[in-house]
Design a protein around this motif. Structure first.
Motif, PDB file in Angstrom:
ATOM      1  N   VAL A  15      37.319 -13.636  28.897  1.00 14.61           N
ATOM      2  CA  VAL A  15      38.118 -12.653  28.937  1.00 14.61           C
ATOM      3  C   VAL A  15      39.146 -12.465  28.030  1.00 14.61           C
ATOM      4  O   VAL A  15      39.585 -13.466  27.293  1.00 14.61           O
ATOM      5  CB  VAL A  15      38.717 -12.677  30.416  1.00 14.61           C
ATOM      6  CG1 VAL A  15      37.645 -12.845  31.519  1.00 14.61           C
ATOM      7  CG2 VAL A  15      39.665 -13.864  30.643  1.00 14.61           C
ATOM      8  N   ALA A  16      39.692 -11.361  27.901  1.00 13.38           N
ATOM      9  CA  ALA A  16      40.565 -10.783  26.957  1.00 13.38           C
ATOM     10  C   ALA A  16      41.690  -9.945  27.319  1.00 13.38           C
ATOM     11  O   ALA A  16      41.348  -9.203  27.977  1.00 13.38           O
ATOM     12  CB  ALA A  16      39.966 -10.616  25.358  1.00 13.38           C
ATOM     13  N   PHE A  17      42.882 -10.350  26.757  1.00 11.74           N
ATOM     14  CA  PHE A  17      43.973  -9.539  26.968  1.00 11.74           C
ATOM     15  C   PHE A  17      44.936  -9.013  25.773  1.00 11.74           C
ATOM     16  O   PHE A  17      45.322  -9.980  25.018  1.00 11.74           O
ATOM     17  CB  PHE A  17      45.147 -10.255  27.893  1.00 11.74           C
ATOM     18  CG  PHE A  17      44.507 -10.579  29.311  1.00 11.74           C
ATOM     19  CD1 PHE A  17      44.454  -9.723  30.359  1.00 11.74           C
ATOM     20  CD2 PHE A  17      43.810 -11.833  29.551  1.00 11.74           C
ATOM     21  CE1 PHE A  17      43.773 -10.119  31.742  1.00 11.74           C
ATOM     22  CE2 PHE A  17      43.203 -12.291  30.698  1.00 11.74           C
ATOM     23  CZ  PHE A  17      43.118 -11.413  31.813  1.00 11.74           C
ATOM     24  N   ASP A  18      45.151  -7.823  25.658  1.00  8.94           N
ATOM     25  CA  ASP A  18      46.187  -7.295  24.915  1.00  8.94           C
ATOM     26  C   ASP A  18      47.303  -6.824  25.796  1.00  8.94           C
ATOM     27  O   ASP A  18      47.277  -5.867  26.517  1.00  8.94           O
ATOM     28  CB  ASP A  18      45.333  -5.891  24.035  1.00  8.94           C
ATOM     29  CG  ASP A  18      46.602  -5.452  23.079  1.00  8.94           C
ATOM     30  OD1 ASP A  18      47.417  -6.084  22.863  1.00  8.94           O
ATOM     31  OD2 ASP A  18      46.519  -4.265  23.054  1.00  8.94           O
ATOM     32  N   LEU A  19      48.261  -7.785  25.776  1.00  8.34           N
ATOM     33  CA  LEU A  19      49.284  -7.638  26.806  1.00  8.34           C
ATOM     34  C   LEU A  19      50.632  -6.692  26.312  1.00  8.34           C
ATOM     35  O   LEU A  19      51.177  -6.564  25.295  1.00  8.34           O
ATOM     36  CB  LEU A  19      49.720  -8.967  27.369  1.00  8.34           C
ATOM     37  CG  LEU A  19      48.771  -9.790  27.740  1.00  8.34           C
ATOM     38  CD1 LEU A  19      49.288 -11.151  27.874  1.00  8.34           C
ATOM     39  CD2 LEU A  19      48.550  -9.371  29.193  1.00  8.34           C
ATOM     40  N   SER A  20      51.082  -5.946  27.387  1.00 11.13           N
ATOM     41  CA  SER A  20      52.250  -5.081  27.368  1.00 11.13           C
ATOM     42  C   SER A  20      52.784  -4.817  28.889  1.00 11.13           C
ATOM     43  O   SER A  20      52.050  -4.811  29.670  1.00 11.13           O
ATOM     44  CB  SER A  20      51.637  -3.725  26.563  1.00 11.13           C
ATOM     45  OG  SER A  20      52.501  -2.767  26.890  1.00 11.13           O
ATOM     46  N   SER A  34      39.234  -2.113  30.444  1.00 11.34           N
ATOM     47  CA  SER A  34      40.235  -1.318  31.173  1.00 11.34           C
ATOM     48  C   SER A  34      41.744  -1.249  30.955  1.00 11.34           C
ATOM     49  O   SER A  34      42.147  -2.396  29.818  1.00 11.34           O
ATOM     50  CB  SER A  34      40.186  -1.617  32.608  1.00 11.34           C
ATOM     51  OG  SER A  34      40.703  -2.653  33.128  1.00 11.34           O
ATOM     52  N   THR A  35      42.435  -0.427  31.067  1.00  7.96           N
ATOM     53  CA  THR A  35      43.803  -0.710  30.888  1.00  7.96           C
ATOM     54  C   THR A  35      44.717  -0.748  32.040  1.00  7.96           C
ATOM     55  O   THR A  35      44.376  -0.087  33.239  1.00  7.96           O
ATOM     56  CB  THR A  35      44.385   0.659  30.258  1.00  7.96           C
ATOM     57  OG1 THR A  35      43.748   0.926  28.941  1.00  7.96           O
ATOM     58  CG2 THR A  35      45.857   0.653  29.627  1.00  7.96           C
ATOM     59  N   PHE A 140      37.111   3.661  22.850  1.00  4.59           N
ATOM     60  CA  PHE A 140      37.623   3.446  23.915  1.00  4.59           C
ATOM     61  C   PHE A 140      38.740   4.462  24.117  1.00  4.59           C
ATOM     62  O   PHE A 140      39.100   5.211  23.413  1.00  4.59           O
ATOM     63  CB  PHE A 140      38.510   2.129  23.443  1.00  4.59           C
ATOM     64  CG  PHE A 140      37.592   0.890  23.152  1.00  4.59           C
ATOM     65  CD1 PHE A 140      37.183   0.019  24.066  1.00  4.59           C
ATOM     66  CD2 PHE A 140      37.371   0.739  21.655  1.00  4.59           C
ATOM     67  CE1 PHE A 140      36.447  -0.865  23.858  1.00  4.59           C
ATOM     68  CE2 PHE A 140      36.610  -0.280  21.447  1.00  4.59           C
ATOM     69  CZ  PHE A 140      36.056  -1.161  22.024  1.00  4.59           C
ATOM     70  N   GLU A 141      39.388   4.326  25.306  1.00  2.00           N
ATOM     71  CA  GLU A 141      40.427   5.428  25.949  1.00  2.00           C
ATOM     72  C   GLU A 141      41.585   5.308  25.093  1.00  2.00           C
ATOM     73  O   GLU A 141      42.370   6.157  24.975  1.00  2.00           O
ATOM     74  CB  GLU A 141      40.568   5.320  27.285  1.00  2.00           C
ATOM     75  CG  GLU A 141      41.463   6.148  27.818  1.00  2.00           C
ATOM     76  CD  GLU A 141      41.567   6.047  29.553  1.00  2.00           C
ATOM     77  OE1 GLU A 141      42.625   5.905  30.072  1.00  2.00           O
ATOM     78  OE2 GLU A 141      40.561   6.058  30.083  1.00  2.00           O
ATOM     79  N   ASP A 142      42.089   4.037  24.698  1.00  3.86           N
ATOM     80  CA  ASP A 142      43.232   3.537  23.906  1.00  3.86           C
ATOM     81  C   ASP A 142      42.870   2.414  23.296  1.00  3.86           C
ATOM     82  O   ASP A 142      42.147   1.764  23.202  1.00  3.86           O
ATOM     83  CB  ASP A 142      44.331   3.538  25.142  1.00  3.86           C
ATOM     84  CG  ASP A 142      44.255   2.629  26.130  1.00  3.86           C
ATOM     85  OD1 ASP A 142      43.605   1.546  25.780  1.00  3.86           O
ATOM     86  OD2 ASP A 142      44.469   2.600  27.338  1.00  3.86           O
ATOM     87  N   ASP A 143      44.131   2.214  22.237  1.00  2.00           N
ATOM     88  CA  ASP A 143      43.987   1.148  21.325  1.00  2.00           C
ATOM     89  C   ASP A 143      44.121  -0.032  22.274  1.00  2.00           C
ATOM     90  O   ASP A 143      43.942  -1.209  21.465  1.00  2.00           O
ATOM     91  CB  ASP A 143      44.992   1.367  20.164  1.00  2.00           C
ATOM     92  CG  ASP A 143      46.465   1.302  20.989  1.00  2.00           C
ATOM     93  OD1 ASP A 143      47.276   0.390  20.660  1.00  2.00           O
ATOM     94  OD2 ASP A 143      46.904   2.594  21.393  1.00  2.00           O
ATOM     95  N   ASN A 144      44.658  -0.205  23.216  1.00  2.00           N
ATOM     96  CA  ASN A 144      44.964  -1.428  24.347  1.00  2.00           C
ATOM     97  C   ASN A 144      43.606  -2.025  24.694  1.00  2.00           C
ATOM     98  O   ASN A 144      43.393  -3.188  24.322  1.00  2.00           O
ATOM     99  CB  ASN A 144      45.761  -1.339  25.446  1.00  2.00           C
ATOM    100  CG  ASN A 144      47.044  -0.684  25.212  1.00  2.00           C
ATOM    101  OD1 ASN A 144      47.798  -1.206  24.379  1.00  2.00           O
ATOM    102  ND2 ASN A 144      47.360   0.562  25.531  1.00  2.00           N
ATOM    103  N   GLN A 145      42.732  -0.976  24.878  1.00  6.76           N
ATOM    104  CA  GLN A 145      41.300  -1.468  25.204  1.00  6.76           C
ATOM    105  C   GLN A 145      40.466  -1.977  23.994  1.00  6.76           C
ATOM    106  O   GLN A 145      39.758  -2.953  23.898  1.00  6.76           O
ATOM    107  CB  GLN A 145      40.509  -0.462  26.048  1.00  6.76           C
ATOM    108  CG  GLN A 145      40.937  -0.205  27.315  1.00  6.76           C
ATOM    109  CD  GLN A 145      40.052   0.984  27.881  1.00  6.76           C
ATOM    110  OE1 GLN A 145      39.017   1.315  27.592  1.00  6.76           O
ATOM    111  NE2 GLN A 145      40.743   1.827  28.765  1.00  6.76           N
TER     112      GLN A 145
END
Length: 186
Positions: A15-20, A34-35, A140-145
């Motif tokens: 699993v991976a996370f781009d956290l904000s 997902s976001t 992707f819907e956004d750069d976070n995903q």
């Protein structure tokens, strides 16, 4: 939240996370993304939303959600950035979830992630999205995903599970050597 799913899941899951604090990207074991979006007006309660979403993404026997993934990959906290303080709070929450589930995790700097994905350690988000489209046909819907997807790919690649039908160029894979990867039960 949005969801995009590629073909298969392998034995050693990642699993991976781009956290904000406002919009965290998540890439699940099967490669779907997902976001996690939060509202500023909710203040620190946003951390509870992120914690719950991370628990769902990670799962684990301790929650009655089946086995936890073998590895989690997180984008590291940016250095010398105004965003570092709120992101550090989010990291604390997600790392606690991972530790409770017994999931080892790796931290990947933004420059290392960009090098792995595009061959260049700097630049904006467009090359990352373009590389995902060229290599995996993913949008992707956004750069976070997108970032979470690349973190997931890096983790799978490190574990010897090809994230794509073709191998990553050797120079790009070399970026993975800059990461302090944890021991993973195989």
């Amino acid at each position: 939240m949005t969801d995009q799913t590629p073909a298969s899941v392998e034995a050693l899951s990642v699993v991976a996370f781009d956290l904000s604090l406002t919009a965290s990207g998540v890439c699940y074991r099967d490669g779907s993304t997902s976001t996690i979006k939060t509202r500023e007006r909710d203040g620190d309660r946003r951390l509870l939303v992120i914690e719950e979403a991370a628990q769902i993404a990670v799962g684990g026997e301790h929650l009655g959600l089946g086995p936890a993934p073998a590895l989690a990959v997180l984008e590291d906290i940016p250095k010398n950035s105004y965003a570092a303080k709120p992101i550090a709070m989010v990291h604390a929450i997600v790392r606690t979830v991972l530790m409770k589930a017994g999931v080892p995790y790796a931290l990947v700097t933004p420059a290392t992630l960009k090098s792995y994905a595009t061959g260049k350690g700097s630049g904006d988000k467009v090359p990352m999205a373009l590389a995902a489209y060229k290599r995996a046909g993913r949008e992707f819907e956004d750069d976070n995903q997108c970032d979470a997807f690349w973190l997931w790919c890096a983790g799978r690649d490190w574990l010897g599970q090809r994230p794509f039908d073709t191998d990553m160029p050797k120079a790009q894979r070399e970026a993975l050597k800059k990461v302090d990867w944890p021991e993973v039960a195989r």
